[in-house]
Write a protein that holds these residues in place. Structure first.
Motif, PDB file in Angstrom:
ATOM      1  N   GLN A  68     -37.469  22.312 -19.753  1.00 45.52           N
ATOM      2  CA  GLN A  68     -36.657  23.321 -20.432  1.00 45.52           C
ATOM      3  C   GLN A  68     -35.971  24.210 -19.396  1.00 45.52           C
ATOM      4  O   GLN A  68     -36.584  24.601 -18.404  1.00 45.52           O
ATOM      5  N   LEU A  69     -34.738  24.521 -19.685  1.00 44.52           N
ATOM      6  CA  LEU A  69     -33.933  25.340 -18.773  1.00 44.52           C
ATOM      7  C   LEU A  69     -34.119  26.814 -19.102  1.00 44.52           C
ATOM      8  O   LEU A  69     -34.153  27.192 -20.268  1.00 44.52           O
ATOM      9  N   THR A  70     -34.242  27.640 -18.066  1.00 44.07           N
ATOM     10  CA  THR A  70     -34.351  29.077 -18.315  1.00 44.07           C
ATOM     11  C   THR A  70     -33.115  29.800 -17.764  1.00 44.07           C
ATOM     12  O   THR A  70     -32.304  29.217 -17.055  1.00 44.07           O
TER      13      THR A  70
ATOM     14  N   SER B 147     -32.564  31.766 -15.451  1.00 44.56           N
ATOM     15  CA  SER B 147     -32.347  31.991 -14.017  1.00 44.56           C
ATOM     16  C   SER B 147     -31.580  30.862 -13.340  1.00 44.56           C
ATOM     17  O   SER B 147     -31.304  30.928 -12.140  1.00 44.56           O
ATOM     18  N   CYS B 148     -31.208  29.830 -14.077  1.00 40.63           N
ATOM     19  CA  CYS B 148     -30.431  28.717 -13.517  1.00 40.63           C
ATOM     20  C   CYS B 148     -29.166  29.243 -12.840  1.00 40.63           C
ATOM     21  O   CYS B 148     -28.401  30.011 -13.414  1.00 40.63           O
ATOM     22  N   LEU B 149     -28.965  28.812 -11.608  1.00 38.72           N
ATOM     23  CA  LEU B 149     -27.806  29.266 -10.834  1.00 38.72           C
ATOM     24  C   LEU B 149     -26.496  28.875 -11.507  1.00 38.72           C
ATOM     25  O   LEU B 149     -25.544  29.658 -11.559  1.00 38.72           O
ATOM     26  N   ALA B 150     -26.437  27.635 -11.999  1.00 44.30           N
ATOM     27  CA  ALA B 150     -25.187  27.153 -12.605  1.00 44.30           C
ATOM     28  C   ALA B 150     -24.812  27.953 -13.847  1.00 44.30           C
ATOM     29  O   ALA B 150     -23.634  28.193 -14.116  1.00 44.30           O
ATOM     30  N   LEU B 151     -25.815  28.387 -14.593  1.00 40.16           N
ATOM     31  CA  LEU B 151     -25.507  29.223 -15.766  1.00 40.16           C
ATOM     32  C   LEU B 151     -24.893  30.547 -15.329  1.00 40.16           C
ATOM     33  O   LEU B 151     -24.129  31.172 -16.054  1.00 40.16           O
TER      34      LEU B 151
ATOM     35  N   VAL C  95     -22.411  26.950  -8.130  1.00 41.74           N
ATOM     36  CA  VAL C  95     -22.440  25.490  -8.190  1.00 41.74           C
ATOM     37  C   VAL C  95     -23.799  24.969  -7.726  1.00 41.74           C
ATOM     38  O   VAL C  95     -24.245  25.272  -6.623  1.00 41.74           O
ATOM     39  N   CYS C  96     -24.464  24.200  -8.568  1.00 41.34           N
ATOM     40  CA  CYS C  96     -25.753  23.592  -8.238  1.00 41.34           C
ATOM     41  C   CYS C  96     -25.994  22.455  -9.217  1.00 41.34           C
ATOM     42  O   CYS C  96     -25.776  22.623 -10.419  1.00 41.34           O
ATOM     43  N   GLN C  97     -26.427  21.313  -8.696  1.00 38.99           N
ATOM     44  CA  GLN C  97     -26.767  20.189  -9.574  1.00 38.99           C
ATOM     45  C   GLN C  97     -28.005  19.472  -9.054  1.00 38.99           C
ATOM     46  O   GLN C  97     -28.195  18.288  -9.282  1.00 38.99           O
ATOM     47  N   SER C  98     -28.838  20.188  -8.324  1.00 40.46           N
ATOM     48  CA  SER C  98     -30.007  19.574  -7.697  1.00 40.46           C
ATOM     49  C   SER C  98     -30.920  18.885  -8.700  1.00 40.46           C
ATOM     50  O   SER C  98     -31.508  17.844  -8.415  1.00 40.46           O
ATOM     51  N   CYS C  99     -31.060  19.472  -9.864  1.00 41.42           N
ATOM     52  CA  CYS C  99     -31.994  18.910 -10.846  1.00 41.42           C
ATOM     53  C   CYS C  99     -31.511  17.553 -11.355  1.00 41.42           C
ATOM     54  O   CYS C  99     -32.295  16.612 -11.474  1.00 41.42           O
ATOM     55  N   ALA C 100     -30.223  17.446 -11.619  1.00 43.13           N
ATOM     56  CA  ALA C 100     -29.692  16.187 -12.148  1.00 43.13           C
ATOM     57  C   ALA C 100     -29.823  15.068 -11.133  1.00 43.13           C
ATOM     58  O   ALA C 100     -30.068  13.913 -11.493  1.00 43.13           O
TER      59      ALA C 100
ATOM     60  N   ALA D  42     -27.487  16.556 -17.909  1.00 41.73           N
ATOM     61  CA  ALA D  42     -26.051  16.266 -17.804  1.00 41.73           C
ATOM     62  C   ALA D  42     -25.281  17.540 -17.499  1.00 41.73           C
ATOM     63  O   ALA D  42     -25.623  18.625 -17.979  1.00 41.73           O
ATOM     64  N   PHE D  43     -24.272  17.383 -16.673  1.00 40.42           N
ATOM     65  CA  PHE D  43     -23.375  18.497 -16.364  1.00 40.42           C
ATOM     66  C   PHE D  43     -21.999  18.145 -16.916  1.00 40.42           C
ATOM     67  O   PHE D  43     -21.316  17.273 -16.380  1.00 40.42           O
ATOM     68  N   GLY D  44     -21.631  18.784 -18.001  1.00 36.08           N
ATOM     69  CA  GLY D  44     -20.330  18.504 -18.587  1.00 36.08           C
ATOM     70  C   GLY D  44     -19.232  19.224 -17.828  1.00 36.08           C
ATOM     71  O   GLY D  44     -19.469  20.262 -17.211  1.00 36.08           O
TER      72      GLY D  44
ATOM     73  N   GLN E  62     -37.432  20.635  -7.430  1.00 35.97           N
ATOM     74  CA  GLN E  62     -36.128  20.544  -6.771  1.00 35.97           C
ATOM     75  C   GLN E  62     -35.254  21.764  -7.018  1.00 35.97           C
ATOM     76  O   GLN E  62     -34.289  22.002  -6.289  1.00 35.97           O
ATOM     77  N   CYS E  63     -35.576  22.504  -8.043  1.00 40.74           N
ATOM     78  CA  CYS E  63     -34.731  23.659  -8.392  1.00 40.74           C
ATOM     79  C   CYS E  63     -34.996  24.816  -7.424  1.00 40.74           C
ATOM     80  O   CYS E  63     -36.136  25.270  -7.295  1.00 40.74           O
ATOM     81  N   PRO E  64     -33.960  25.292  -6.756  1.00 42.78           N
ATOM     82  CA  PRO E  64     -34.166  26.342  -5.748  1.00 42.78           C
ATOM     83  C   PRO E  64     -34.597  27.686  -6.315  1.00 42.78           C
ATOM     84  O   PRO E  64     -35.078  28.544  -5.569  1.00 42.78           O
ATOM     85  N   VAL E  65     -34.425  27.868  -7.610  1.00 45.95           N
ATOM     86  CA  VAL E  65     -34.789  29.175  -8.183  1.00 45.95           C
ATOM     87  C   VAL E  65     -35.832  29.053  -9.306  1.00 45.95           C
ATOM     88  O   VAL E  65     -35.995  29.975 -10.098  1.00 45.95           O
ATOM     89  N   ALA E  66     -36.517  27.927  -9.336  1.00 44.88           N
ATOM     90  CA  ALA E  66     -37.590  27.715 -10.336  1.00 44.88           C
ATOM     91  C   ALA E  66     -37.113  27.996 -11.759  1.00 44.88           C
ATOM     92  O   ALA E  66     -37.780  28.672 -12.534  1.00 44.88           O
ATOM     93  N   ALA E  67     -35.933  27.448 -12.075  1.00 44.24           N
ATOM     94  CA  ALA E  67     -35.341  27.716 -13.390  1.00 44.24           C
ATOM     95  C   ALA E  67     -35.755  26.722 -14.455  1.00 44.24           C
ATOM     96  O   ALA E  67     -35.376  26.868 -15.605  1.00 44.24           O
ATOM     97  N   ILE E  68     -36.524  25.714 -14.049  1.00 47.80           N
ATOM     98  CA  ILE E  68     -36.939  24.718 -15.050  1.00 47.80           C
ATOM     99  C   ILE E  68     -38.445  24.781 -15.234  1.00 47.80           C
ATOM    100  O   ILE E  68     -39.201  24.813 -14.263  1.00 47.80           O
ATOM    101  N   VAL E  69     -38.855  24.813 -16.488  1.00 47.47           N
ATOM    102  CA  VAL E  69     -40.277  24.765 -16.798  1.00 47.47           C
ATOM    103  C   VAL E  69     -40.520  23.524 -17.665  1.00 47.47           C
ATOM    104  O   VAL E  69     -39.616  23.069 -18.362  1.00 47.47           O
TER     105      VAL E  69
HETATM  106  S1  SF4 Z   1     -31.469  22.839  -9.922  1.00 51.29           S
HETATM  107 FE1  SF4 Z   1     -32.053  24.732 -11.003  1.00 51.29          FE
HETATM  108  S2  SF4 Z   1     -30.426  26.209 -10.503  1.00 51.29           S
HETATM  109 FE2  SF4 Z   1     -29.648  24.162 -10.000  1.00 51.29          FE
HETATM  110  S3  SF4 Z   1     -28.537  23.540 -11.869  1.00 51.29           S
HETATM  111 FE3  SF4 Z   1     -30.621  22.692 -12.026  1.00 51.29          FE
HETATM  112  S4  SF4 Z   1     -31.755  24.260 -13.188  1.00 51.29           S
HETATM  113 FE4  SF4 Z   1     -29.864  25.237 -12.452  1.00 51.29          FE
END
Ligand code: SF4
Ligand code: SF4
Ligand code: SF4
Length: 160
Positions: free
Chosen positions: A98-100, A102-106, A110-115, A124-126, A151-158
């Protein structure tokens, strides 16, 4: 301080942040049965080659996805003599990523490390005209392996 908050403060009813329920090893029986029958022997923790199983609250094993992902190898379930982890040929669990907030992209960074690490291609990144692409997690495709968490640099995924 508004009225309600002040009343709560004076009454000692400040709500503490509740701890998310722990994620048990894959194939665990329902929580109540699990904690009643798990002997806390640590065999599952010792068997996990990814070392993602930790000693959680009250000594029961739980998954810490910050340490890595679950490969669903089944070693933990095979090591459990108490029978609280079912056979690894059944569905391992229902937890999902689940995305929280603190996600940088939100937030426009620019960040797509999780995908990049999601083998199930559940993130998916639309395309977004004039803005940074935002991630969306497809719960149906997510296997709850947790690969994206570390992989998320800001621990935005739980995962839960
Ligand atoms: S890796 Fe983390 S900060 Fe980067 S897009 Fe994914 S959820 Fe957002
Ligand atoms: S299935 Fe394998 S990787 Fe996943 S928790 Fe069990 S032993 Fe660890
Ligand atoms: S191997 Fe089974 S009984 Fe032992 S700690 Fe793990 S889940 Fe509990």
């Amino acid at each position: 301080m508004n009225g309600g908050t002040r009343r709560d403060f004076l009454g000692g009813r400040f709500t503490r942040k509740r701890r998310a329920p722990p994620v048990r090893p894959p194939w665990a029986l329902p929580e109540e049965t699990f904690t009643a029958r798990c002997t806390r022997c640590a065999a599952c923790r010792e068997a996990c080659p990814e070392e993602i199983l930790i000693r959680g609250r009250n000594g029961f094993p739980e998954v810490d996805f910050r340490r890595g992902e679950c490969t669903f190898c089944g070693d933990c379930a095979r090591a459990c003599e108490a029978g609280v982890l079912r056979a690894p040929d059944t569905a391992p669990w229902a937890v999902k990523a689940q995305l929280t907030d603190s996600c940088l992209a939100l937030g426009g960074v620019v960040c797509q490390s999780c995908a990049d690490v999601c083998e199930a291609q559940a993130i998916a990144f639309g395309a977004r005209a004039g803005g940074v692409s935002r991630p969306a997690i497809d719960s149906a495709a997510c296997r709850g392996c947790g690969a994206c968490v570390s992989q998320c640099p800001v621990a935005a995924i739980v995962v839960g």
